[in-house]
Design a protein around this motif. Structure first.
Motif, mmCIF file in Angstrom:
data_model
loop_
_atom_site.group_PDB
_atom_site.id
_atom_site.type_symbol
_atom_site.label_atom_id
_atom_site.label_comp_id
_atom_site.label_asym_id
_atom_site.label_seq_id
_atom_site.Cartn_x
_atom_site.Cartn_y
_atom_site.Cartn_z
ATOM 1 N N HIS A 33 0.808 -1.217 0.000
ATOM 2 C CA HIS A 33 0.000 0.000 0.000
ATOM 3 C C HIS A 33 0.845 1.274 0.000
ATOM 4 N N GLU A 34 2.126 1.127 0.275
ATOM 5 C CA GLU A 34 3.039 2.266 0.184
ATOM 6 C C GLU A 34 4.435 1.753 -0.133
ATOM 7 N N ILE A 35 5.261 2.639 -0.688
ATOM 8 C CA ILE A 35 6.612 2.261 -1.115
ATOM 9 C C ILE A 35 7.615 3.239 -0.501
ATOM 10 N N ASP A 36 8.641 2.702 0.103
ATOM 11 C CA ASP A 36 9.724 3.565 0.585
ATOM 12 C C ASP A 36 10.600 4.023 -0.573
ATOM 13 N N VAL A 37 11.016 3.075 -1.405
ATOM 14 C CA VAL A 37 11.931 3.387 -2.508
ATOM 15 C C VAL A 37 11.445 2.692 -3.782
ATOM 16 N N LEU A 38 11.330 3.465 -4.847
ATOM 17 C CA LEU A 38 10.926 2.941 -6.154
ATOM 18 C C LEU A 38 11.993 3.305 -7.177
ATOM 19 N N LYS A 39 12.544 2.291 -7.837
ATOM 20 C CA LYS A 39 13.515 2.497 -8.908
ATOM 21 C C LYS A 39 12.926 1.984 -10.214
ATOM 22 N N ILE A 40 12.969 2.812 -11.250
ATOM 23 C CA ILE A 40 12.449 2.428 -12.559
ATOM 24 C C ILE A 40 13.543 2.621 -13.606
ATOM 25 N N ASP A 41 13.915 1.526 -14.237
ATOM 26 C CA ASP A 41 14.866 1.567 -15.355
ATOM 27 C C ASP A 41 14.354 0.579 -16.393
ATOM 28 N N ILE A 42 13.479 1.045 -17.276
ATOM 29 C CA ILE A 42 12.780 0.141 -18.200
ATOM 30 C C ILE A 42 13.004 0.545 -19.655
ATOM 31 N N GLU A 43 14.159 1.127 -19.931
ATOM 32 C CA GLU A 43 14.677 1.316 -21.286
ATOM 33 C C GLU A 43 13.693 1.999 -22.240
ATOM 34 N N GLY A 44 13.183 3.150 -21.821
ATOM 35 C CA GLY A 44 12.350 3.958 -22.706
ATOM 36 C C GLY A 44 10.873 3.843 -22.452
ATOM 37 N N ALA A 45 10.429 2.744 -21.821
ATOM 38 C CA ALA A 45 9.003 2.583 -21.528
ATOM 39 C C ALA A 45 8.533 3.531 -20.435
ATOM 40 N N GLU A 46 9.476 4.228 -19.784
ATOM 41 C CA GLU A 46 9.094 5.161 -18.714
ATOM 42 C C GLU A 46 8.155 6.248 -19.203
ATOM 43 N N GLN A 47 8.295 6.653 -20.468
ATOM 44 C CA GLN A 47 7.414 7.694 -21.013
ATOM 45 C C GLN A 47 5.952 7.240 -20.974
ATOM 46 N N LYS A 48 5.676 6.026 -21.421
ATOM 47 C CA LYS A 48 4.311 5.518 -21.444
ATOM 48 C C LYS A 48 3.790 5.275 -20.034
ATOM 49 N N ILE A 49 4.624 4.697 -19.186
ATOM 50 C CA ILE A 49 4.202 4.370 -17.827
ATOM 51 C C ILE A 49 3.828 5.630 -17.049
ATOM 52 N N ILE A 50 4.676 6.631 -17.131
ATOM 53 C CA ILE A 50 4.490 7.839 -16.309
ATOM 54 C C ILE A 50 3.442 8.770 -16.889
ATOM 55 N N ILE A 51 3.478 8.982 -18.177
ATOM 56 C CA ILE A 51 2.616 9.991 -18.789
ATOM 57 C C ILE A 51 1.263 9.424 -19.228
ATOM 58 N N GLU A 52 1.252 8.181 -19.726
ATOM 59 C CA GLU A 52 0.027 7.648 -20.324
ATOM 60 C C GLU A 52 -0.771 6.721 -19.415
ATOM 61 N N GLU A 53 -0.159 6.181 -18.369
ATOM 62 C CA GLU A 53 -0.857 5.205 -17.535
ATOM 63 C C GLU A 53 -1.546 5.939 -16.372
ATOM 64 N N PRO A 54 -2.880 5.999 -16.345
ATOM 65 C CA PRO A 54 -3.606 6.861 -15.394
ATOM 66 C C PRO A 54 -3.348 6.537 -13.924
ATOM 67 N N SER A 55 -3.132 5.259 -13.592
ATOM 68 C CA SER A 55 -2.993 4.909 -12.178
ATOM 69 C C SER A 55 -1.584 5.115 -11.635
ATOM 70 N N PHE A 56 -0.639 5.532 -12.493
ATOM 71 C CA PHE A 56 0.726 5.730 -11.999
ATOM 72 C C PHE A 56 0.775 6.818 -10.929
ATOM 73 N N ILE A 57 -0.068 7.825 -11.058
ATOM 74 C CA ILE A 57 -0.103 8.895 -10.056
ATOM 75 C C ILE A 57 -0.483 8.338 -8.689
ATOM 76 N N ASN A 58 -1.338 7.303 -8.658
ATOM 77 C CA ASN A 58 -1.723 6.679 -7.395
ATOM 78 C C ASN A 58 -0.561 5.931 -6.761
ATOM 79 N N VAL A 59 0.342 5.425 -7.612
ATOM 80 C CA VAL A 59 1.539 4.735 -7.110
ATOM 81 C C VAL A 59 2.489 5.728 -6.460
#
Length: 260
Positions: free
Chosen positions: A184-210
C-alpha cells in the motif's frame, strides 16, 4: 535500416568489444571462476557475454545508486522497509540495497526470462523478496521484447506494442502489481525500463496513485525516446523535489517526507 544505422551499429559492436576486454581485466580481482564473482562476501553470477560486466561495475563498484543512501539517511532516518526494483535485470541493484539495508523487503520486476535466471541465482539466500516476471506497461495484454534498443544487450531490452506474437511476454500495470501483493506504500521505487518510462508515467492513469504513496524514487530517463522535460514536470506537479544525476532523476515526495 539505412547505411548510417548499419555503420553505427557496427562501430558500437567493435567499440563494445574493446571496452569489455579492458573491463574484464579491471574486474579480475572480483572473479572467482568463469561465471562467479565475489562482492562484499556475496557470490555474484555474471554471464561471460553481454552487458553483465558493465552492470556489475556501474551498480556495485561505481555505486551509481549511492545518492539514494543520502536521501534515505536524510529523509527516512536511514531505514528502508521496502524497495521496488522495476527493470531488475540480473538483480544487482536489489543486492546492493540488501547489503545496505538487510531487512528491506524487495519486489523485483523483470520481463526477460534469461535475465531472470541469473537474477534468481544472485538473490539465492535472501528469502524476503517477490519476483514478478512481467513487463511493466500500460495494460496487461502482453508486449514484445525489443532487442534493437541502444546496444541490444541484456541491459537494454525494451518493451513495445506489436501485432505479432513473436517473443510475446506478459505485461502488467504497476498499480495492479502492488495491489495484488498488498503493498500500500513504497519507501523506494527504482524504474529503469529502457524507454518505456514515457508511457508508464505519462500515459498510464494509475501511476499517479503509485507515486502518491512513494517516498523516494529514481527513474532513468532515456532521452532518445522519452521527454525528460515532460516527465520531470509531471513529477514536480505530483509534489516531488527532484535531483538529476546523469541520466537518472531522483525524487523526494514532499508530502510523505519531512522536508526542509
Amino acid at each position: 535500416m539505412n547505411l548510417i544505422d548499419v555503420v553505427r551499429r557496427v562501430l558500437v559492436k567493435i567499440l563494445r568489444i574493446d571496452k569489455d576486454f579492458f573491463l574484464r581485466e579491471e574486474l579480475k580481482e572480483y572473479k572467482v571462476d568463469s561465471e562467479k564473482f565475489c562482492w562484499n562476501d556475496s557470490p555474484i553470477y555474471l554471464r561471460n557475454s553481454g552487458s553483465d560486466y558493465r552492470v556489475f561495475k556501474q551498480v556495485l563498484i561505481d555505486e551509481e545508486y549511492s545518492f539514494f543512501n543520502h536521501l534515505i539517511n536524510y529523509y527516512l532516518n536511514g531505514s528502508v522497509k521496502n524497495f521496488v526494483d522495476a527493470g531488475a535485470n540480473i538483480g544487482l541493484t536489489s543486492l546492493y540495497f540488501l547489503r545496505k539495508y538487510p531487512h528491506v523487503q524487495l519486489m523485483l520486476i523483470e520481463m526477460d526470462s534469461k535475465n531472470l535466471q541469473v537474477l534468481k541465482r544472485n538473490l539465492t539466500g535472501f528469502s524476503d523478496h517477490i519476483v514478478v516476471n512481467k513487463a511493466l506497461w500500460i495494460h496487461s495484454d502482453g508486449v514484445v521484447i525489443d532487442r534493437t534498443f541502444r546496444d541490444g544487450q541484456s541491459w537494454s531490452l525494451s518493451a513495445k506494442e506489436s501485432d505479432s506474437d513473436l517473443e510475446l511476454v506478459e505485461s502488467a500495470v504497476l498499480f495492479n502489481i502492488l495491489k495484488d501483493h498488498k503493498w500500500h506504500e513504497i519507501d523506494v521505487l527504482k524504474i529503469d525500463i529502457e524507454g518505456a518510462e514515457q508511457k508508464i508515467i505519462i500515459e498510464e492513469p494509475s501511476f499517479i496513485n503509485v507515486i502518491d504513496k512513494t517516498k523516494l524514487l529514481c527513474i532513468e530517463i532515456h532521452d532518445e525516446v522519452a521527454s525528460r522535460i515532460q516527465i520531470c514536470d509531471f513529477l514536480s506537479k505530483a509534489g516531488f523535489q527532484l535531483y538529476s544525476k546523469g541520466e537518472t532523476v531522483f525524487g523526494v515526495n514532499k508530502k510523505l517526507c519531512e522536508f526542509q
